[in-house]
Every structure is written in structure tokens, then in C-alpha cells.
Design a protein around this motif. Sequence first.
Motif, short mmCIF file in Angstrom:
data_model
loop_
_atom_site.label_atom_id
_atom_site.label_comp_id
_atom_site.label_asym_id
_atom_site.label_seq_id
_atom_site.Cartn_x
_atom_site.Cartn_y
_atom_site.Cartn_z
N THR A 287 0.25 -2.05 -3.55
CA THR A 287 0.04 -0.64 -3.22
C THR A 287 -1.28 -0.48 -2.46
O THR A 287 -2.12 -1.38 -2.45
N GLY A 288 -1.44 0.67 -1.82
CA GLY A 288 -2.64 0.90 -1.03
C GLY A 288 -2.60 0.22 0.32
O GLY A 288 -3.65 0.00 0.94
N TRP A 289 -1.41 -0.12 0.81
CA TRP A 289 -1.25 -0.78 2.12
C TRP A 289 -1.43 0.27 3.21
O TRP A 289 -0.71 1.26 3.23
N PRO A 290 -2.38 0.10 4.12
CA PRO A 290 -2.65 1.14 5.11
C PRO A 290 -1.54 1.27 6.16
O PRO A 290 -0.89 0.27 6.52
N GLU A 291 -1.33 2.48 6.62
CA GLU A 291 -0.32 2.72 7.65
C GLU A 291 -0.69 2.05 8.96
O GLU A 291 0.16 1.52 9.67
N GLU A 314 6.99 0.83 2.76
CA GLU A 314 7.34 2.23 2.54
C GLU A 314 6.09 2.97 2.09
O GLU A 314 5.54 2.68 1.04
N GLY A 315 5.65 3.91 2.92
CA GLY A 315 4.43 4.63 2.59
C GLY A 315 3.26 3.67 2.51
O GLY A 315 3.00 2.91 3.46
N ASP A 316 2.56 3.67 1.38
CA ASP A 316 1.42 2.79 1.22
C ASP A 316 1.76 1.58 0.35
O ASP A 316 0.89 0.99 -0.29
N ARG A 317 3.03 1.15 0.37
CA ARG A 317 3.48 0.03 -0.44
C ARG A 317 4.18 -1.00 0.43
O ARG A 317 5.06 -0.66 1.22
N ILE A 318 3.79 -2.25 0.26
CA ILE A 318 4.52 -3.36 0.89
C ILE A 318 5.16 -4.19 -0.21
O ILE A 318 4.54 -4.48 -1.23
N THR A 319 6.43 -4.53 -0.03
CA THR A 319 7.15 -5.35 -1.00
C THR A 319 7.71 -6.57 -0.31
O THR A 319 8.36 -6.47 0.74
#
Length: 453
Positions: A287-291, A314-319
Motif C-alpha cells: 500500500t502507499g504506491w504513488p500514482e 489499483e489506487g495506491d495499492r500494487i499487488t
Amino acid sequence: MFEAKYSAPEVDLFGERDSPATDDDWLAPVADGPVVATMTLPGSKSITNRELVLSALADSPSRLRAPLHSRDSDNMVQALRSLGTSIDAAPASGDYGDDWIVAPAEELTGSTTIECGLAGTVMRFVPAVAALALGPTVFDADDAARGRPMSGLVSGLQALGVDVDASSGGSLPFTVHGTGSVTGGSLEIDASQSSQFVSGLLLSAPRFDDGIHLRHSGERLPSVPHIEMTLDALRRRGVDAVSDGEGSWRVAPGPIAGRDVRIESDLSNAAPFLAAAVATGGRVTITGWPESTTQVGADLADLLPLFGAQVTVEGDRITVTGPTEISGVDLDLTTGGELAPALAALAALATGPSTIRGIGHIRHHETDRLAALATEINRLGGDVEELDDGLSITPRPLSAGRWLSYHDHRMATAGAIIGLVVEGVRIEDIATTAKTLPEFPTLWRGMVEARSA
């Protein structure tokens, strides 16, 4: 049931005994199934230390929210304090320590010694600041860092008229005799060994009388995104800073504004955690992944699919969801060499051969990372050949053994990735991860133990 791969007994390599274990070795946790975890990481070291320097040179106080608290950033804080900057703790805006309030000194003062530790950003960003101070400033570092390249920066400062006593031939230790001002102007340096030579001059350039017009004279310039990060940080503080052609940059003289800035999570420190999903066929979310960002760690979203992973942002999340089998790759990492250790660890676990190119410059990082990666993977039974500017990796069954860190945080985390699926990997000096991520051992173990989807 998932089982750890390559769990053969320890063997001798090249007729030599395995490096003996010590009580300080860290037995890498083995994943008994696909890792499934969600986590938030501390702030970026690269951004934190750039913002600290600019805050020290600004015309008003700054607040750094959720900065990285690590050995590298602490070394930067102590370096700037020794030159007269006030840096005080403030209530935390994040999960990993206090904010910092940075108040510039009315007049920077030298007559001090700065211990750089292992921090390339300190040894390469602060000398130009010291040139703006009054009095001599001695720069020294840990023994392991004294051989790191410095000549491009030292010769650049000398060409600008700064008195630098570099009797060691351009490496640490050396002394900057600051006079309180630097004329600046046009300058040409060879930054082939490190883009930090460029960033170190650009960060202080607004305080030079004539700013700077800096040109790179070498054949190859590594880690260009880090220079873009520097220019971006300058522009966000109102500085006229541009790239006016390939290998050429201009920074105009003028004030540096104080700023209230939230530090992005460190995307390069995300590399081992996201690689864990690939290594184990699991799923890891950060979480907290910048756009948008200037951090090279953002390239992981494009690089990990080459190994067979699925990546969603998705948003500020990378999976990252790992594959059933890891694919071999052919990569050019000229712009993202700091990701090479984690990706080389994945390549050693792949089903096919890999070549990682464009990373000759990482021979001059905390250690010779090409030699270190080849040595340690081969020590476990792998087949890695050093190239002039990279590595050729042919997967082989790996076995238990000791993995040396070479005082290099990214070597330690690369060993931990392999240790997820190779039983009995013992990391020498896991504490070296405190350079940029003191919480690494705790976060890593927590990730491995977070088994519920």
C-alpha cells in the motif's frame, strides 16, 4: 502442499568448505506455502536525503512527513546538523517514526568532520553543501566505503574553484575548505560511475552565484531516473532546474523554498517483498504506491511480469501474484540497477537462463554487486557468470549454505529471497539492512508467517 525447493544438503564448492556460520547469522525464513501478505513500507531513502539537503539550503523551515529513519538518513541528519542546520523531531505523520522540522542555518559553518558511514548520498551530496559553509569539513566513511568512486564529484568541485584536499586520489577521506560561496557556472564531469555526482552538484547549485550548467562527458550515464528525481525535487521548491539535452542540465541561481512534504514509500525496498510473491507463487500487496513517481522501483510493475507474475495497480495499492514457474528473462537495467540484486535472485530460481545487462555501474555500489551476486549464488550451487556490464544466470538446483552480505543491504535481501525456497540459507550480517530498512527482518518474517489469504 507447497514445499521448499532445492533443499539438498550443504556441499563443498570449488574444493573449499562452506563459509563457517557464526552466532550472528540469520537463518532465512522458509515459506511453507505461497506467501500472502499486505504491508506498507517506510519512506524513500533517495527522496528523504534529497529533501533533507534542500531543506538545509532553503530560505525558510521545512517539514518532512513520514521520512525514512535508517542509518543512511540518520547519517545525513547528523552531517547537516554538523554544518549548523537545525533538525528536530515532530509528531509522526506515518507508521515508522517522527516527522522532521528542518530550519536552515543563518550561516553554514564547517570546521567539522562528517562521517558518511556507507551512505553514497551523504558522501556525494554534502560536499557541495560544505563548500557553501565557512571552514574546512573532513569527509570520511566506514572502511567498506572508502574505496567508492568520488573522483567525478571531487574534480567537479575543484573545477568550480572549490579547494578540495583529496590526497587519496579522489576517494574518501578528503577535506572541503569552504569559503561560504561557490561561483558556479559551466562545468563538465564524467558521471559514468555514479549519477550521484550529478545530483550532488545540482542540489546545491541554486546557492551558487551563477547556478550551474552541468554536462556529462562519459559514454554511459547510469540511473538517469535519480537525476530526474533531483530535478523534480528542485522544481517543487521553486527552482528553475531543467535537462536541456541528453547529459546536460541547467539550474538557475535563486532561493530554495521551504516545503511541507510527505515522503513517498521506498519502492526499491519493495523489490524483495514483491519478489517474494514471484518466488513462492504467492500474492503480496504494497500500500502507499504513488500514482506517479520518479523512483526507479516503479519499474517493478513492468519487470516482474517478465518473470511470469501478474501485476495489478489499483489506487495506491500494487499487488503481485506469482507464477507456478518463474521464467528466465533478458533485461536491460541501465536505469534501475538498484533492482538488480532482487531480480538476480529470482533469475537464479527460474526455469530458464537469464541475462541482466546495463548494470556495470553497480560494481561501484556498496560492494561490487556483480561479483558478490555471482559468488554467493554460485556458493549455493548456482551457475552465474559475470559479464562486462551484467550477469548471465543459468538456473541450477541450489542448496543450503551461508550467504555473505558484504556490508550491502541489497545483497542481504537478495539472499533472503532465495532463502524463501532454499532451506538452510544463513544470511551473514542481516543488520546491514538497517542502511535503508531497519525493520526488514521483522517485516520479512511477518510476511512469511502471514499465511491467511
